[in-house]
Design an enzyme around this catalytic site. Structure first.
Site, PDB file in Angstrom:
ATOM      1  N   SER A 101      43.600   1.713 -26.899  1.00 51.28           N
ATOM      2  CA  SER A 101      44.437   0.551 -26.542  1.00 51.28           C
ATOM      3  C   SER A 101      44.741   0.423 -25.073  1.00 51.28           C
ATOM      4  CB  SER A 101      45.754   0.613 -27.311  1.00 51.28           C
ATOM      5  OG  SER A 101      45.583   0.019 -28.564  1.00 51.28           O
ATOM      6  N   VAL A 295      45.559   5.453 -28.896  1.00 49.77           N
ATOM      7  CA  VAL A 295      45.530   6.478 -29.958  1.00 49.77           C
ATOM      8  C   VAL A 295      44.500   7.569 -29.666  1.00 49.77           C
ATOM      9  CG1 VAL A 295      46.424   4.985 -31.778  1.00 49.77           C
ATOM     10  CG2 VAL A 295      43.950   5.044 -31.334  1.00 49.77           C
TER      11      VAL A 295
HETATM   12  N1  GLU Z   1      41.159   0.763 -31.457  1.00 49.15           N
HETATM   13  C1  GLU Z   1      42.490   1.093 -31.925  1.00 49.15           C
HETATM   14  C2  GLU Z   1      42.888   0.043 -32.990  1.00 49.15           C
HETATM   15  O1  GLU Z   1      42.591  -1.093 -32.806  1.00 49.15           O
HETATM   16  C3  GLU Z   1      43.439   1.066 -30.751  1.00 49.15           C
HETATM   17  C4  GLU Z   1      44.838   1.377 -31.134  1.00 49.15           C
HETATM   18  C5  GLU Z   1      45.614   2.094 -30.073  1.00 49.15           C
HETATM   19  O2  GLU Z   1      44.996   2.769 -29.217  1.00 49.15           O
HETATM   20  O3  GLU Z   1      46.877   1.950 -30.039  1.00 49.15           O
HETATM   21  O4  GLU Z   1      43.559   0.341 -33.912  1.00 49.15           O
END
Ligand code: GLU
Length: 644
Positions: A101, A295
């Site tokens: 994210s 995340v």
């Molecule tokens: N690619 C992850 C999702 O879309 C990113 C979430 C995050 O890093 O907070 O859930």
């Protein structure tokens, strides 16, 4: 090539081999010791922080994307890149992981750059959602709350897809690489893993399309989104990316502009309100820095204009933020008082030194009547010597103080000791200088860069406005000298123009001399005329007499044309020859105009003194008074400056 083996105090030279060691020599036991390279204080601090926080094993790596669940939870890196482009890194700061994210902040800045604020705002809100990062709730107007949650990020990626078509991801990868200052790549395993399990994000994509947020193919948008989240970065990369935001959009390492200043400010604004998801309120309360988490275990935080911080540690708390990452940011913020709302400016930095010209003079020596005029009317001039960084409070304090002097003939604002004027202060001064147009008061500005039209000066493009409304000088002495001449012209008894002839009787050095002695003196002086630019006295030549300046102006210069002071008709120079006949001249005297002098040689002075001892006593006493007067003026200036 000769090279050297160096150590403190000794130099050993070996041919064709360069060994440079930082060693010390213990003179007591005669042994060498290897000195550790000095570790920068901040790096030392980061090392200690890394050790202190490493043992916190709480949290777990993200597992809803299977590939993220298998990372080593002990990986832990910290990096800080300052706006001068230097990076301090400790631990696993160069281990790659997926940005996830954190990419949202940088893709959002790309959308702002490509499509402009209005278009992006129509598509994505800028309000914190207070919900989880993958919440499917939209605002009442069907916009996602902000670009930092998945719905906003997917809408943002859709904007890039609509703008760049098939090159959308390449564009995103290129810009994120420019932020990092190196070519970034994708972790294909993580991309495949998320693509295979990203149904919730697909649902968000269809919800957005259904709400007419975008009309691109949902699968295409999601593929680009999953890829951007799978871009590999390190904690060091995140610190440089953050430092690029801190540096108004210019990468401090590559020195290349990536985004505009306004875009950087807008991006950091949304990072403050929403970058840490529904921890954002507590984050702003406890850390107070624009930030974005992911995340994958990364966090980037920004101290505007100062640095970017990158942290990597996979174990996450229940809100999806890196546990160690949060601790590092909170500890640094508390220890170094980094909270953006914690300021330390106060008006005391900007209280100017203020005085009038009744006692303080320029270095120009003037005749008796002119000095009397300045003593009487010098109080009509207020001088403000400013210093330090002038902030909003300071500029208002200064302009308010000047406004209180509204009946003064002249106001002098000296900026020569000012390091910087904040943007807010520039606008305060703009209002001030604009107002001057309507006033009869004459404002004098002292600032070398204004005089030289320096584009990078304190006032930037405001120089023209200042030069239209104010008399400007490079240094304070010139400004005061000019004002003195204005006061003398306006209030002086006689117009002391350079062609006026000053009688010997007006000379301070001859004050109190009997007429008979004056006649004797008159018979023993030699009248000499000098053309403009002539050198009347040469530095280091033998001091053979004293000059009474009858008409014209001269300058006292030392070294390579360094101006020391100026002298008007009615003053004298070379008088120190009376005290030390064997002395040499301490300066050059140059004729600024056509000059007429009466020269009294030391020989003639001694002959008069033998016959009339009272003559030399009087001249030496007057000389002492002249020097005392100069000392008194210097002391007055020191007292004024001591008010700083
Ligand atoms: N690619 C992850 C999702 O879309 C990113 C979430 C995050 O890093 O907070 O859930």
């Amino acid at each position: 090539m000769l090279s050297s083996y160096r150590c403190a105090g000794f130099c050993f030279v070996f041919r064709r081999q360069s060994i440079v060691l930082n060693a010390g020599f213990n003179s007591k036991d005669g042994n060498f010791f290897m000195k550790e390279n000095q570790t920068p204080a901040l790096k030392e601090f980061l090392n200690q922080t890394h050790q202190d926080i490493f043992d916190d094993k709480s949290g777990t790596p993200a597992d809803y994307i299977p590939e993220l669940a298998i990372v080593n939870p002990d990986q832990f890196g910290i990096a800080i890149t300052t706006s001068d482009g230097f990076t301090n890194e400790v631990g696993d700061a160069s281990i790659e992981f997926t940005i996830q994210s954190i990419s949202k902040a940088f893709v959002y800045s790309l959308a702002l750059e490509l499509l402009g604020t209005d278009k992006v705002l129509k598509t994505i809100g800028i309000e914190p959602s207070g919900e989880a990062f993958n919440s499917i709730r939209l605002k009442d107007d069907n916009r996602p709350f902000n670009p930092m949650v998945n719905s906003g990020a997917i809408a943002c990626t859709a904007l890039i897809c609509q703008n760049n078509g098939q090159e959308a991801f390449e564009k995103i990868l290129t810009v994120l690489s420019e932020f990092a200052g190196r070519e970034l790549n994708v972790d294909d395993k993580v991309f495949s893993s998320e693509n295979a399990t990203g149904d919730r994000n697909r649902a968000i994509g269809w919800l957005l399309r259904n709400a007419d947020n975008f009309d691109s193919d949902v699968e295409e948008v999601l593929e680009v989104y999953f890829k951007q989240c799978s871009i590999l970065v390190t904690a060091k990369d995140l610190s440089i990316m953050g430092a690029t935001l801190a540096n108004n959009g210019i990468n401090p390492v590559t020195k290349k502009r990536v985004i505009g200043k306004t875009t950087a400010v807008q991006t950091m604004s949304v990072m403050v309100s929403s970058g840490m998801y529904d921890y954002s309120g507590e984050w702003t309360y406890k850390v107070g820095l624009p930030a974005k988490s992911g995340v994958g275990g990364g966090i980037t935080a920004v101290l505007p204009s100062q640095f970017g911080l990158g942290v990597f540690s996979p174990p996450l708390d229940k809100l999806g933020n890196s546990v160690r990452g949060i601790k590092v940011c909170q500890l640094l913020s508390e220890y170094f008082h980094l909270h953006v709302l914690e300021t330390e400016d106060d008006v005391n930095q900007n209280i100017p030194i203020t005085y009038d010209l009744s006692e303080i003079r320029s270095s120009r020596m003037r005749g008796q009547s002119d000095n009397e005029t300045l003593e009487e009317f010098g109080s009509r001039v207020s001088v403000f010597e400013l210093s330090g960084v002038i902030n909003f409070i300071g500029s208002n304090f200064i302009t308010r103080s000047v406004a209180e002097e509204e009946f003064q003939d002249f106001i002098v604002l000296s900026f020569i000791r000012v390091n910087r004027i904040t943007r807010a202060s520039i606008e305060v001064f703009r209002l001030f200088f604009d107002q001057i147009l309507s006033k009869s008061q004459r404002v004098i500005v002292v600032d070398k860069e204004v005089v030289k039209d320096h584009p990078k000066g304190l006032f930037g493009e405001m120089v023209d406005l200042i030069k239209q409304n104010c008399q400007c000088f490079e240094n304070l002495d010139q400004a005061i000298e000019w004002i003195e001449s204005q006061l003398i012209a306006e209030y002086g008894e006689c117009q002391n123009n350079s062609e006026d002839f000053s009688p010997l009787a007006d000379q301070l050095l001859l004050k109190g001399l009997l007429n008979s002695d004056l006649e004797t003196l008159q018979k023993n002086v030699t009248s000499i005329e000098y053309e403009t630019g002539s050198k009347i006295i040469q530095m280091n030549e033998k001091a053979d007499g004293i000059y009474f300046l009858r008409s014209g102006k001269v300058s006292v210069m030392v070294g390579d044309g360094i101006y020391v002071s100026g002298l008007d008709a009615g003053t004298c120079f070379g008088e120190l020859a009376l005290i030390a006949p064997d002395a040499t001249r301490t300066a050059n005297i140059i004729a600024d105009t056509k000059v007429f002098c009466s020269f009294l040689s030391i020989k003639a002075f001694n002959e008069i003194s033998i016959v009339n001892p009272g003559f030399s006593e009087l001249l030496l006493r007057n000389l002492g008074l002249i020097l005392f007067e100069r000392l008194k003026q210097s002391n007055s200036k020191i007292i004024a400056l001591s008010a700083m």
